[in-house]
Design an enzyme around this catalytic site. Structure first.
Site, PDB file in Angstrom:
ATOM      1  N   TYR A 152      44.818  64.795  44.039  1.00 59.27           N
ATOM      2  CA  TYR A 152      43.644  63.696  44.079  1.00 59.27           C
ATOM      3  C   TYR A 152      43.437  63.373  45.473  1.00 59.27           C
ATOM      4  CZ  TYR A 152      40.862  59.758  42.969  1.00 59.27           C
ATOM      5  OH  TYR A 152      39.686  58.827  42.862  1.00 59.27           O
ATOM      6  N   ARG A 210      46.541  47.758  49.409  1.00 58.87           N
ATOM      7  CA  ARG A 210      45.329  48.373  49.856  1.00 58.87           C
ATOM      8  C   ARG A 210      43.965  47.508  49.839  1.00 58.87           C
ATOM      9  NH1 ARG A 210      44.281  52.356  45.121  1.00 58.87           N
ATOM     10  NH2 ARG A 210      45.437  53.948  46.150  1.00 58.87           N
TER      11      ARG A 210
HETATM   12  N1  LIG Z   1      37.011  53.730  39.373  1.00 59.80           N
HETATM   13  C1  LIG Z   1      37.467  53.754  40.302  1.00 59.80           C
HETATM   14  O1  LIG Z   1      38.474  52.617  40.794  1.00 59.80           O
HETATM   15  C2  LIG Z   1      37.667  54.694  41.547  1.00 59.80           C
HETATM   16  C3  LIG Z   1      37.997  54.531  42.885  1.00 59.80           C
HETATM   17  C4  LIG Z   1      37.951  55.459  43.918  1.00 59.80           C
HETATM   18  C5  LIG Z   1      37.160  56.557  43.688  1.00 59.80           C
HETATM   19  N2  LIG Z   1      36.628  56.835  42.516  1.00 59.80           N
HETATM   20  C6  LIG Z   1      35.870  58.049  42.254  1.00 59.80           C
HETATM   21  O2  LIG Z   1      34.626  57.666  41.628  1.00 59.80           O
HETATM   22  C7  LIG Z   1      34.238  58.734  40.577  1.00 59.80           C
HETATM   23  C8  LIG Z   1      34.070  58.260  39.287  1.00 59.80           C
HETATM   24  O3  LIG Z   1      35.158  57.464  38.910  1.00 59.80           O
HETATM   25  P1  LIG Z   1      35.124  56.804  37.443  1.00 59.80           P
HETATM   26  O4  LIG Z   1      36.168  55.618  37.632  1.00 59.80           O
HETATM   27  O5  LIG Z   1      33.804  56.636  37.133  1.00 59.80           O
HETATM   28  O6  LIG Z   1      36.169  57.846  36.568  1.00 59.80           O
HETATM   29  P2  LIG Z   1      35.711  58.441  35.234  1.00 59.80           P
HETATM   30  O7  LIG Z   1      37.133  59.532  34.866  1.00 59.80           O
HETATM   31  O8  LIG Z   1      35.530  57.582  34.441  1.00 59.80           O
HETATM   32  O9  LIG Z   1      34.500  59.397  35.630  1.00 59.80           O
HETATM   33  C9  LIG Z   1      34.638  60.779  36.036  1.00 59.80           C
HETATM   34  C10 LIG Z   1      33.639  61.621  35.195  1.00 59.80           C
HETATM   35  O10 LIG Z   1      33.544  63.092  35.723  1.00 59.80           O
HETATM   36  C11 LIG Z   1      33.896  63.845  34.740  1.00 59.80           C
HETATM   37  N3  LIG Z   1      34.378  65.178  35.066  1.00 59.80           N
HETATM   38  C12 LIG Z   1      35.788  65.256  35.486  1.00 59.80           C
HETATM   39  N4  LIG Z   1      35.863  66.448  35.984  1.00 59.80           N
HETATM   40  C13 LIG Z   1      34.800  67.185  35.782  1.00 59.80           C
HETATM   41  C14 LIG Z   1      34.452  68.310  36.159  1.00 59.80           C
HETATM   42  N5  LIG Z   1      35.483  69.463  36.464  1.00 59.80           N
HETATM   43  N6  LIG Z   1      33.435  69.003  35.878  1.00 59.80           N
HETATM   44  C15 LIG Z   1      32.377  68.218  35.345  1.00 59.80           C
HETATM   45  N7  LIG Z   1      32.488  66.688  35.195  1.00 59.80           N
HETATM   46  C16 LIG Z   1      33.827  66.281  35.309  1.00 59.80           C
HETATM   47  C17 LIG Z   1      34.455  63.025  33.515  1.00 59.80           C
HETATM   48  O11 LIG Z   1      34.462  63.562  32.156  1.00 59.80           O
HETATM   49  C18 LIG Z   1      33.791  61.612  33.756  1.00 59.80           C
HETATM   50  O12 LIG Z   1      32.863  61.442  33.119  1.00 59.80           O
HETATM   51  C19 LIG Z   1      35.320  59.869  40.745  1.00 59.80           C
HETATM   52  O13 LIG Z   1      34.911  60.780  41.618  1.00 59.80           O
HETATM   53  C20 LIG Z   1      36.580  59.169  41.370  1.00 59.80           C
HETATM   54  O14 LIG Z   1      37.320  59.919  42.222  1.00 59.80           O
HETATM   55  C21 LIG Z   1      36.659  55.826  41.426  1.00 59.80           C
HETATM   56  O1  LIG Z   2      49.781  49.157  33.484  1.00 57.82           O
HETATM   57  C1  LIG Z   2      49.917  49.168  35.032  1.00 57.82           C
HETATM   58  C2  LIG Z   2      49.078  50.045  35.273  1.00 57.82           C
HETATM   59  C3  LIG Z   2      49.204  50.197  36.693  1.00 57.82           C
HETATM   60  N1  LIG Z   2      50.011  49.460  37.523  1.00 57.82           N
HETATM   61  C4  LIG Z   2      50.070  49.126  39.164  1.00 57.82           C
HETATM   62  O2  LIG Z   2      48.660  48.712  39.472  1.00 57.82           O
HETATM   63  C5  LIG Z   2      48.335  49.390  40.564  1.00 57.82           C
HETATM   64  C6  LIG Z   2      47.056  50.337  40.529  1.00 57.82           C
HETATM   65  O3  LIG Z   2      47.237  51.238  39.600  1.00 57.82           O
HETATM   66  P1  LIG Z   2      46.005  52.171  38.924  1.00 57.82           P
HETATM   67  O4  LIG Z   2      46.543  53.090  38.236  1.00 57.82           O
HETATM   68  O5  LIG Z   2      44.943  50.758  38.366  1.00 57.82           O
HETATM   69  O6  LIG Z   2      45.084  52.506  40.300  1.00 57.82           O
HETATM   70  P2  LIG Z   2      45.408  53.168  41.782  1.00 57.82           P
HETATM   71  O7  LIG Z   2      45.228  52.101  42.576  1.00 57.82           O
HETATM   72  O8  LIG Z   2      46.780  53.887  41.438  1.00 57.82           O
HETATM   73  O9  LIG Z   2      44.108  54.131  41.626  1.00 57.82           O
HETATM   74  C7  LIG Z   2      42.835  53.644  41.494  1.00 57.82           C
HETATM   75  O10 LIG Z   2      42.328  53.519  42.928  1.00 57.82           O
HETATM   76  C8  LIG Z   2      42.280  54.526  43.834  1.00 57.82           C
HETATM   77  C9  LIG Z   2      41.293  55.437  42.871  1.00 57.82           C
HETATM   78  O11 LIG Z   2      40.952  56.602  43.621  1.00 57.82           O
HETATM   79  C10 LIG Z   2      41.665  55.670  41.567  1.00 57.82           C
HETATM   80  O12 LIG Z   2      40.710  56.577  40.958  1.00 57.82           O
HETATM   81  C11 LIG Z   2      42.088  54.637  40.828  1.00 57.82           C
HETATM   82  O13 LIG Z   2      42.424  54.946  39.601  1.00 57.82           O
HETATM   83  C12 LIG Z   2      49.526  50.419  41.045  1.00 57.82           C
HETATM   84  O14 LIG Z   2      50.357  49.816  41.680  1.00 57.82           O
HETATM   85  C13 LIG Z   2      50.268  50.582  39.529  1.00 57.82           C
HETATM   86  O15 LIG Z   2      51.755  50.620  39.876  1.00 57.82           O
HETATM   87  C14 LIG Z   2      50.730  48.126  36.828  1.00 57.82           C
HETATM   88  O16 LIG Z   2      51.334  47.515  37.530  1.00 57.82           O
HETATM   89  N2  LIG Z   2      50.631  48.255  35.528  1.00 57.82           N
END
Ligand SMILES: NC(=O)c1ccc[n+]([C@@H]2O[C@H](COP(=O)([O-])OP(=O)(O)OC[C@H]3O[C@@H](n4cnc5c(N)ncnc54)[C@H](O)[C@@H]3O)[C@@H](O)[C@H]2O)c1
Ligand SMILES: O=c1ccn([C@@H]2O[C@H](COP(=O)(O)OP(=O)(O)O[C@H]3OC[C@@H](O)[C@H](O)[C@H]3O)[C@@H](O)[C@H]2O)c(=O)[nH]1
Length: 342
Positions: free
Chosen positions: A173, A303
């Site tokens: 990722y 972060r």
């Molecule tokens: N939510 C966050 O905290 C966060 C943080 C940083 C970056 N992002 C980015 O934002 C975007 C959306 O995140 P989200 O939280 O909505 O996640 P999510 O997992 O809910 O949405 C991702 C979507 O992409 C689709 N998908 C995955 N692989 C695919 C593929 N190969 N072809 C077509 N569709 C595919 C999934 O089915 C889903 O609908 C992602 O690119 C993620 O990396 C999210």
């Molecule tokens: O049940 C839990 C889950 C997670 N955590 C902690 O919470 C923090 C956040 O973890 P998350 O899994 O929610 O998310 P992360 O920060 O690792 O990644 C997140 O931010 C970056 C994005 O690109 C990712 O798509 C998003 O999921 C981590 O330090 C993890 O160890 C807990 O303490 N308890």
């Protein structure tokens, strides 16, 4: 990596849209593709874009982590189309804008099939860029704060190159998104494609998958189910949480602005995981326990976005504070888990 606009870095002008674009036979609506639009952020983006009657929206999604349920109110609408498509395969559509969100965001899901995750980030982004080149569309990539890895500079500005493990369990990722950013800039420099890059920080809100393993959804589901909140060690690690409506506003401003990015989109309100757990306990269920559990490898210890560029270039900053956003997510989870407020 300074933010650039098409004019500043001498890249070629983007290709003109098809001459048929403005033909009198064709409506002049903005045709918008959202890859990953059935997901958490994507479905909220669809809601916002559909408010504008000049927009036609197409969602392409493979439903790996997203769901048609998130889009049910738009299915059948004359300005909306939903197609099952995996972005690792080419897609040909006449569109003007591409929001490329397709990628599993939850660490549990992106680590589930690491080869597929990096294919989605590399081949999927190449396919979306190939489409943008073919039809003269502007393309936005939802990159991530994880491109900074376990940051040694805090808070993180866009000029920071990061501290990323190239061979760890998160690399599919973290490095996948870094390659996606590289591809975006190479298509921009080599082919004049109009690009936009958002570095999204942790985002939360309604429609997150209840059991997708992310911290905010985990804590709220645990609190509503009366289970102990699982704080992963050390518990002092920090994150900054942005409410989804602020995120969507930032993405649209970036797409319709004139700066390529990358631009951090996130909420600088920084909390430790223990502080987050204590806040959820206080707001949702004071009787639950908080327990420490093991963490996973390479978890970033801190972060926090430096959002000065988003403020300056986009005129954007988040409005919803954590203590305002959590109750909105609680309401959504209560409905979906059928746990009425007593
Ligand atoms: N939510 C966050 O905290 C966060 C943080 C940083 C970056 N992002 C980015 O934002 C975007 C959306 O995140 P989200 O939280 O909505 O996640 P999510 O997992 O809910 O949405 C991702 C979507 O992409 C689709 N998908 C995955 N692989 C695919 C593929 N190969 N072809 C077509 N569709 C595919 C999934 O089915 C889903 O609908 C992602 O690119 C993620 O990396 C999210
Ligand atoms: O049940 C839990 C889950 C997670 N955590 C902690 O919470 C923090 C956040 O973890 P998350 O899994 O929610 O998310 P992360 O920060 O690792 O990644 C997140 O931010 C970056 C994005 O690109 C990712 O798509 C998003 O999921 C981590 O330090 C993890 O160890 C807990 O303490 N308890």
């Amino acid at each position: 990596m300074a933010a650039t606009s098409e004019k500043q870095n001498g890249s070629k002008a983007p290709p003109l849209p098809s001459p048929l674009r403005n033909s009198k036979f064709l409506q002049s609506n903005m045709r918008i593709l959202i890859s990953g639009g059935a997901g958490f952020i994507g479905s909220h983006l669809v809601d916002k874009l559909m408010e504008n009657e000049k927009n036609e929206v197409v969602v392409a999604d493979n439903y790996f982590t997203g769901s048609k349920e998130n889009l049910k109110k738009w299915i059948g609408h004359p300005r909306f189309e939903l197609i099952r498509h995996d972005v690792t395969e080419p897609l040909l559509l006449e569109v003007d804008r591409i929001y490329h969100l397709a990628c599993p965001a939850s660490p549990i899901f992106y680590k589930y099939n690491p080869v597929k995750t990096i294919k989605t980030n590399v081949m999927g982004t190449m396919n979306m860029l190939g489409l943008a080149k073919r039809v003269g569309a502007r393309i936005l990539l939802t990159s991530t704060s994880e491109v900074y890895g376990d940051p040694l500079i805090h808070p993180q500005p866009e000029s920071y190159w990061g501290n990323v493990n190239p061979i760890g369990v998160r690399s599919c990722y973290d490095e996948g998104k870094r390659v996606a950013e590289t591809l975006m800039f190479d298509y921009h420099r080599q082919h004049g494609i109009e690009i936009r890059i958002a570095r999204i920080f942790n985002t939360y809100g309604p429609r997150m998958n209840i059991d997708d393993g992310r911290v905010v959804s985990n804590f709220i589901a645990q609190a509503l189910r009366g289970e102990a909140l699982t704080v992963q060690k050390p518990g002092t690690q920090t994150r900054s949480f942005c409410y989804v409506s602020d995120m969507v506003d930032g993405l649209i401003r970036l797409m319709e602005g004139n700066d390529t990015g990358p631009i951090n989109i996130g909420n600088p309100g920084e909390f430790t995981m223990v502080e987050l757990a204590e806040t959820v306990k206080e707001l949702i269920n004071p009787s639950i326990e908080i327990k420490m559990v093991e963490n996973t490898p390479d978890d970033p210890r801190q972060r926090k976005p430096d959002i000065s560029k988003a403020k300056e270039v986009l005129g954007w900053e988040p409005k919803v504070k954590l203590r305002e956003g959590l109750p909105l997510m609680e309401e959504d989870f209560r409905l979906r888990l059928n746990v009425p407020k007593n």
